[in-house]
Scaffold this motif. Structure first.
Motif, mmCIF file in Angstrom:
data_model
loop_
_atom_site.group_PDB
_atom_site.id
_atom_site.type_symbol
_atom_site.label_atom_id
_atom_site.label_comp_id
_atom_site.label_asym_id
_atom_site.label_seq_id
_atom_site.Cartn_x
_atom_site.Cartn_y
_atom_site.Cartn_z
ATOM 1 N N UNK A 54 -29.107 -55.972 19.997
ATOM 2 C CA UNK A 54 -28.762 -54.560 20.176
ATOM 3 C C UNK A 54 -29.451 -53.718 19.104
ATOM 4 N N UNK A 55 -30.132 -52.668 19.542
ATOM 5 C CA UNK A 55 -30.698 -51.657 18.648
ATOM 6 C C UNK A 55 -29.981 -50.349 18.961
ATOM 7 N N UNK A 56 -29.350 -49.739 17.941
ATOM 8 C CA UNK A 56 -28.528 -48.549 18.164
ATOM 9 C C UNK A 56 -29.066 -47.372 17.351
ATOM 10 N N UNK A 57 -29.187 -46.221 18.014
ATOM 11 C CA UNK A 57 -29.665 -44.999 17.369
ATOM 12 C C UNK A 57 -28.482 -44.064 17.122
ATOM 13 N N UNK A 58 -28.308 -43.638 15.872
ATOM 14 C CA UNK A 58 -27.263 -42.680 15.521
ATOM 15 C C UNK A 58 -27.900 -41.301 15.463
ATOM 16 N N UNK A 59 -27.506 -40.443 16.389
ATOM 17 C CA UNK A 59 -28.155 -39.144 16.501
ATOM 18 C C UNK A 59 -27.873 -38.235 15.311
ATOM 19 N N UNK A 60 -26.783 -38.529 14.569
ATOM 20 C CA UNK A 60 -26.489 -37.725 13.390
ATOM 21 C C UNK A 60 -27.116 -38.302 12.119
ATOM 22 N N UNK A 61 -27.921 -39.374 12.276
ATOM 23 C CA UNK A 61 -28.616 -39.945 11.123
ATOM 24 C C UNK A 61 -27.715 -40.685 10.164
ATOM 25 N N UNK A 62 -26.554 -41.165 10.623
ATOM 26 C CA UNK A 62 -25.617 -41.836 9.728
ATOM 27 C C UNK A 62 -26.064 -43.254 9.365
ATOM 28 N N UNK A 63 -27.065 -43.798 10.072
ATOM 29 C CA UNK A 63 -27.642 -45.097 9.716
ATOM 30 C C UNK A 63 -29.122 -44.904 9.387
ATOM 31 N N UNK A 64 -29.720 -45.919 8.771
ATOM 32 C CA UNK A 64 -31.120 -45.850 8.351
ATOM 33 C C UNK A 64 -31.861 -47.083 8.833
ATOM 34 N N UNK A 65 -33.156 -47.149 8.521
ATOM 35 C CA UNK A 65 -33.945 -48.331 8.874
ATOM 36 C C UNK A 65 -33.628 -49.509 7.963
ATOM 37 N N UNK A 66 -32.984 -49.254 6.829
ATOM 38 C CA UNK A 66 -32.573 -50.322 5.930
ATOM 39 C C UNK A 66 -31.212 -50.866 6.317
ATOM 40 N N UNK A 67 -30.626 -51.684 5.439
ATOM 41 C CA UNK A 67 -29.308 -52.252 5.731
ATOM 42 C C UNK A 67 -28.242 -51.177 5.575
ATOM 43 N N UNK A 68 -27.362 -51.071 6.575
ATOM 44 C CA UNK A 68 -26.256 -50.109 6.557
ATOM 45 C C UNK A 68 -24.972 -50.844 6.893
ATOM 46 N N UNK A 69 -24.051 -50.895 5.929
ATOM 47 C CA UNK A 69 -22.774 -51.572 6.139
ATOM 48 C C UNK A 69 -22.019 -50.882 7.269
ATOM 49 N N UNK A 70 -21.514 -51.682 8.206
ATOM 50 C CA UNK A 70 -20.779 -51.138 9.335
ATOM 51 C C UNK A 70 -21.629 -50.851 10.548
ATOM 52 N N UNK A 71 -22.959 -50.856 10.379
ATOM 53 C CA UNK A 71 -23.862 -50.601 11.500
ATOM 54 C C UNK A 71 -24.695 -51.825 11.860
ATOM 55 N N UNK A 72 -25.042 -52.639 10.869
ATOM 56 C CA UNK A 72 -25.928 -53.783 11.097
ATOM 57 C C UNK A 72 -25.130 -55.077 11.104
ATOM 58 N N UNK A 73 -25.401 -55.926 12.103
ATOM 59 C CA UNK A 73 -24.698 -57.200 12.220
ATOM 60 C C UNK A 73 -25.613 -58.371 11.907
ATOM 61 N N UNK A 74 -25.265 -59.125 10.886
ATOM 62 C CA UNK A 74 -26.095 -60.257 10.477
ATOM 63 C C UNK A 74 -26.027 -61.390 11.501
#
Length: 263
Positions: A54-74
């Motif tokens: 899954x690749x998810x785009x946050x339209x409000x920019x709350x996530x980044x291309x780097x690691x984001x806790x709560x958005x990226x699943x290892x």
């Protein structure tokens, strides 16, 4: 109840039916505008098992291309063959990023214990207001495969494939300068044949090639098949209906073609 209070109550009763639909519409529009947009990708392993990404785009920019806790699943699995998002050299099955940008590309890491055919396909798109294109970009062979048109397929040897495969949203061919221009020299010893009994394409050369292209007799491309650099390969052609095929093999310096006939 005095006359003034009564008039205010009557006024509110008349106004509220018009205010509430407006508030509901504005709330719905806000939710729609901030909805997370999702691209779901399936990876079919050589053994036939499927990994969902899954690749998810946050339209409000709350996530980044780097690691984001709560958005990226290892990736916590230990599959012998796997495909993962690569974030800061670590493996993930879910990646959250900022707002959708068609010029961006996102790296994938492929880890194969088994050699064989792999497939990458588009499962679904969610919450996009207009149609987008989704590509697999192969930086080694400098090819872009639009997943709405066809699945990406390749015959690969066991190994780790980093900095080769990307999810992109525009045709990246020749944009990244990853591949050298192809010299039209031909393989002087290429043998390209069709084996009737096994319904396989058999190719043998004295020099390595890393890509096979199948075209119909009118020159229209049917499929491009990236392969690990090899001098000999057999490929089944069960799902291709054309009687006449133009088969081309390539490396960065040479290319050869032959017309084969499949009874």
């Amino acid at each position: 109840m005095n006359k003034t209070t009564y008039l205010w109550i009557m006024a509110l009763a008349l106004i509220l039916p018009f205010i509430q639909p407006t508030l509901a519409a504005n709330t719905k529009e806000t939710i729609t505008n901030n909805a997370i947009q999702r691209v779901r990708i399936d990876f079919t392993m050589p053994n036939g098992y499927v990994r969902h990404l899954l690749l998810a785009f946050t339209q409000d920019g709350s996530a980044t291309d780097g690691f984001d806790y709560g958005y990226d699943g290892r990736n916590i699995d230990d599959f012998p063959d796997d495909l993962n998002w690569m974030i800061e050299d670590e493996r993930f099955v879910i990646q959250g990023v900022g707002a959708f940008n068609e010029t961006k590309q996102y790296p994938l890491g492929m880890f194969l214990t088994n050699s064989g055919e792999i497939q990458i396909s588009l499962n679904s798109l969610e919450n996009f207001q207009s149609e987008i294109d989704v590509y697999i970009y192969d930086s080694v062979n400098n090819t872009s495969t639009r997943l709405q048109d066809t699945n990406f397929e390749a015959l690969l040897s066991s190994g780790t494939y980093l900095d080769q495969f990307y999810i992109a949203f525009e045709d990246k061919t020749n944009q990244n300068g990853a591949a050298l221009s192809i010299n039209e020299n031909t393989f002087s010893d290429a043998s390209i044949n069709y084996i009737l009994n096994s319904k396989q394409l058999y190719i043998k050369t004295k020099e390595n090639f890393n890509s096979i292209t199948l075209n119909n007799i009118n020159g229209q491309k049917i499929k491009t098949i990236p392969v690990s650099p090899t001098q000999e390969i057999k490929i089944p052609l069960y799902n291709i209906s054309e009687t006449y095929l133009i088969v081309s093999i390539h490396n960065q310096n040479k290319s050869s073609s032959k017309v084969i006939i499949r009874p």
